[in-house]
Design a protein around this motif. Sequence first.
Motif, mmCIF file in Angstrom:
data_model
loop_
_atom_site.group_PDB
_atom_site.id
_atom_site.type_symbol
_atom_site.label_atom_id
_atom_site.label_comp_id
_atom_site.label_asym_id
_atom_site.label_seq_id
_atom_site.Cartn_x
_atom_site.Cartn_y
_atom_site.Cartn_z
ATOM 1 N N LEU A 184 1.053 -1.058 -0.031
ATOM 2 C CA LEU A 184 -0.008 -0.062 -0.009
ATOM 3 C C LEU A 184 0.922 1.112 -0.013
ATOM 4 O O LEU A 184 2.076 1.018 0.416
ATOM 5 N N GLY A 185 0.352 2.453 -0.611
ATOM 6 C CA GLY A 185 1.053 3.551 -0.628
ATOM 7 C C GLY A 185 0.824 4.749 -1.369
ATOM 8 O O GLY A 185 -0.798 4.669 -1.593
ATOM 9 N N THR A 186 1.189 5.606 -1.719
ATOM 10 C CA THR A 186 1.001 6.888 -2.548
ATOM 11 C C THR A 186 1.771 6.975 -3.835
ATOM 12 O O THR A 186 3.019 6.720 -3.739
ATOM 13 N N VAL A 187 1.124 7.427 -4.694
ATOM 14 C CA VAL A 187 1.864 7.816 -5.948
ATOM 15 C C VAL A 187 2.045 9.443 -5.964
ATOM 16 O O VAL A 187 0.565 9.908 -5.970
ATOM 17 N N VAL A 188 2.958 10.102 -6.355
ATOM 18 C CA VAL A 188 2.884 11.655 -6.543
ATOM 19 C C VAL A 188 3.740 11.954 -7.658
ATOM 20 O O VAL A 188 4.362 11.267 -8.142
ATOM 21 N N ASP A 189 3.642 13.105 -8.161
ATOM 22 C CA ASP A 189 4.335 13.580 -9.332
ATOM 23 C C ASP A 189 5.599 14.207 -8.809
ATOM 24 O O ASP A 189 5.960 14.158 -7.709
ATOM 25 N N ALA A 190 6.466 14.763 -9.821
ATOM 26 C CA ALA A 190 7.762 15.449 -9.499
ATOM 27 C C ALA A 190 7.692 16.467 -8.406
ATOM 28 O O ALA A 190 8.709 16.706 -7.631
ATOM 29 N N ALA A 191 6.458 17.227 -8.099
ATOM 30 C CA ALA A 191 6.607 18.311 -7.158
ATOM 31 C C ALA A 191 5.892 17.554 -5.976
ATOM 32 O O ALA A 191 5.795 18.312 -4.880
ATOM 33 N N GLY A 192 5.839 16.357 -5.693
ATOM 34 C CA GLY A 192 5.194 15.718 -4.515
ATOM 35 C C GLY A 192 3.702 15.596 -4.612
ATOM 36 O O GLY A 192 3.153 15.228 -3.572
ATOM 37 N N LYS A 193 2.974 16.183 -5.460
ATOM 38 C CA LYS A 193 1.548 16.314 -5.273
ATOM 39 C C LYS A 193 0.780 14.982 -5.761
ATOM 40 O O LYS A 193 1.205 14.018 -6.711
ATOM 41 N N PRO A 194 0.030 14.423 -4.946
ATOM 42 C CA PRO A 194 -0.728 13.192 -5.082
ATOM 43 C C PRO A 194 -1.232 12.978 -6.573
ATOM 44 O O PRO A 194 -2.014 14.001 -6.977
ATOM 45 N N LEU A 195 -1.149 11.773 -7.191
ATOM 46 C CA LEU A 195 -2.006 11.573 -8.607
ATOM 47 C C LEU A 195 -2.947 10.713 -8.530
ATOM 48 O O LEU A 195 -2.897 9.574 -7.882
ATOM 49 N N GLU A 196 -4.151 11.133 -9.211
ATOM 50 C CA GLU A 196 -5.150 10.346 -9.079
ATOM 51 C C GLU A 196 -5.336 9.606 -10.323
ATOM 52 O O GLU A 196 -4.754 10.137 -11.284
ATOM 53 N N GLY A 197 -5.941 8.455 -10.219
ATOM 54 C CA GLY A 197 -6.125 7.537 -11.496
ATOM 55 C C GLY A 197 -5.046 6.887 -12.047
ATOM 56 O O GLY A 197 -4.921 6.555 -13.222
ATOM 57 N N VAL A 198 -4.105 6.633 -11.197
ATOM 58 C CA VAL A 198 -2.492 5.756 -11.720
ATOM 59 C C VAL A 198 -2.965 4.453 -11.340
ATOM 60 O O VAL A 198 -3.515 4.136 -10.427
ATOM 61 N N HIS A 199 -2.967 3.669 -12.626
ATOM 62 C CA HIS A 199 -2.995 2.087 -12.374
ATOM 63 C C HIS A 199 -1.835 1.488 -11.929
ATOM 64 O O HIS A 199 -0.677 1.584 -12.536
ATOM 65 N N VAL A 200 -1.878 1.091 -10.624
ATOM 66 C CA VAL A 200 -0.648 0.361 -10.097
ATOM 67 C C VAL A 200 -0.849 -1.177 -10.150
ATOM 68 O O VAL A 200 -1.805 -1.789 -9.722
ATOM 69 N N THR A 201 0.144 -1.841 -10.653
ATOM 70 C CA THR A 201 0.125 -3.406 -10.974
ATOM 71 C C THR A 201 1.346 -4.006 -10.382
ATOM 72 O O THR A 201 2.541 -3.381 -10.543
ATOM 73 N N LEU A 202 0.946 -5.050 -9.672
ATOM 74 C CA LEU A 202 2.196 -6.073 -9.339
ATOM 75 C C LEU A 202 2.012 -7.252 -10.478
ATOM 76 O O LEU A 202 0.856 -7.728 -10.210
ATOM 77 N N THR A 203 3.008 -7.726 -11.141
ATOM 78 C CA THR A 203 2.722 -8.735 -12.212
ATOM 79 C C THR A 203 3.921 -9.702 -11.867
ATOM 80 O O THR A 203 5.201 -9.285 -11.622
ATOM 81 N N VAL A 204 3.391 -11.122 -12.050
ATOM 82 C CA VAL A 204 4.344 -12.153 -12.024
ATOM 83 C C VAL A 204 4.253 -12.824 -13.507
ATOM 84 O O VAL A 204 3.324 -12.868 -13.889
ATOM 85 N N PHE A 205 5.523 -12.920 -14.086
ATOM 86 C CA PHE A 205 5.668 -13.381 -15.473
ATOM 87 C C PHE A 205 6.227 -14.828 -15.459
ATOM 88 O O PHE A 205 6.839 -15.128 -14.533
ATOM 89 N N GLY A 206 5.948 -15.489 -16.188
ATOM 90 C CA GLY A 206 6.175 -16.773 -16.507
ATOM 91 C C GLY A 206 7.543 -17.249 -17.265
ATOM 92 O O GLY A 206 8.178 -15.909 -17.359
ATOM 93 N N GLU A 207 7.977 -18.194 -17.281
ATOM 94 C CA GLU A 207 9.355 -18.376 -17.876
ATOM 95 C C GLU A 207 9.231 -17.868 -19.473
ATOM 96 O O GLU A 207 8.402 -17.870 -20.027
#
Length: 392
Positions: free
Chosen positions: A65-88
Amino acid sequence: MYSWQSSGKDKLLAYARGNHNLDRLLSMKLYFLLFATVLGAMGQTAQTGTANSNPSSAGGSAAFLGTVVDAAGKPLEGVHVTLTVFGERRLFFGRNPVAIYSSLTNEKGRFSIPEVPPRSYEVALEKRGYLMAPSEASNRGPVSGDHVQLKAGERFTDVVLHMARRAIITGRLLGEYGEPLAGARVSAKPAGSIEGGWETAMTDDHGEFRLSLLPGKYLVAADASSHMPADAHPSGNKGNYQFTYFPGVATDKEASLVEALPGGVTGDIDFKAIWVATYTVKVEVTGIPESSGSLFIHYTGKEGSGSHSQTVDAKDGRASMLIGPWPAGTYRLTASYRFGETELQSRPTDVTVATSDVQGILLPLAPGWNWMARLKSKAAKRRWNRSNAQYC
């Protein structure tokens, strides 16, 4: 007449039986392939299902869990955050994702992936007009580069991920006579970066390129070496385009930096690739024994070092080899010939390449050394050292 009809009927029956057996064989093969395909799909589904199964069954889940911010430290809404596991990695097909966990940031830039199996994941952030910032610009906690290793029971609740407004660099790559070079590779590398970091784009039919980058200053360079065959240059000269830095120079020390602005487009980065004429060198090696062996021509010079080789069976003790092509410069050549456990060598010879192909470079072989005997001698010496180490 009867005999002909009977024979024809028998042939027709045999033909029909043969076709029937062939149809049965083809049908069996088709069923087998269909069965194998279904099993493969079931196996893939099972693999995906296992990866997405209840994490608690694997001995404890992890949280991200956490926060996504821009270069100025401002929170960004609507960012798609993914954790992906790839096969061989599979031949020709790359890697397929076998498990994906995702979350969309809210108005405060918060994302939550509360329960995932403990393992290594690839982290990705997606938002139109933005790119994921490099790890050194982020306080990411467990994230290293674009990967995160989550262990059973770990709960990361304050991860901060950064994104920056996308910057664009556009321009044209031209040939020696101002013609557009299509299909060339143009790359940009952050200024001061020692290893890696190249972002690449291909030029189109008009020689135009478009690079999508994080904001910053970049070295821009082009590789058009595969663009034009050696005999297709308008001048009729043999040669090729060499790796060229903007604004059309041969080294990064001479290059000009290009600044990519956040959310903006830096255009008109037009430059010419450097054309270099190249020439071949014909070498004749003498003193070759009457036996089949491997002939090597070793070289060092402007283009670095390397070797050319070929298998020869010289009945008159001579063999020739065409090496290159190289740009103008001085090169040091050495010939070696191996047969069995013996190697013959020539003395080093310096060759100057100027404005035309070079002919008649003579490299006489002389007795070298028995390289297999030398290897055996070194191995015996190592064994002796090990066996006598206790007395040292």
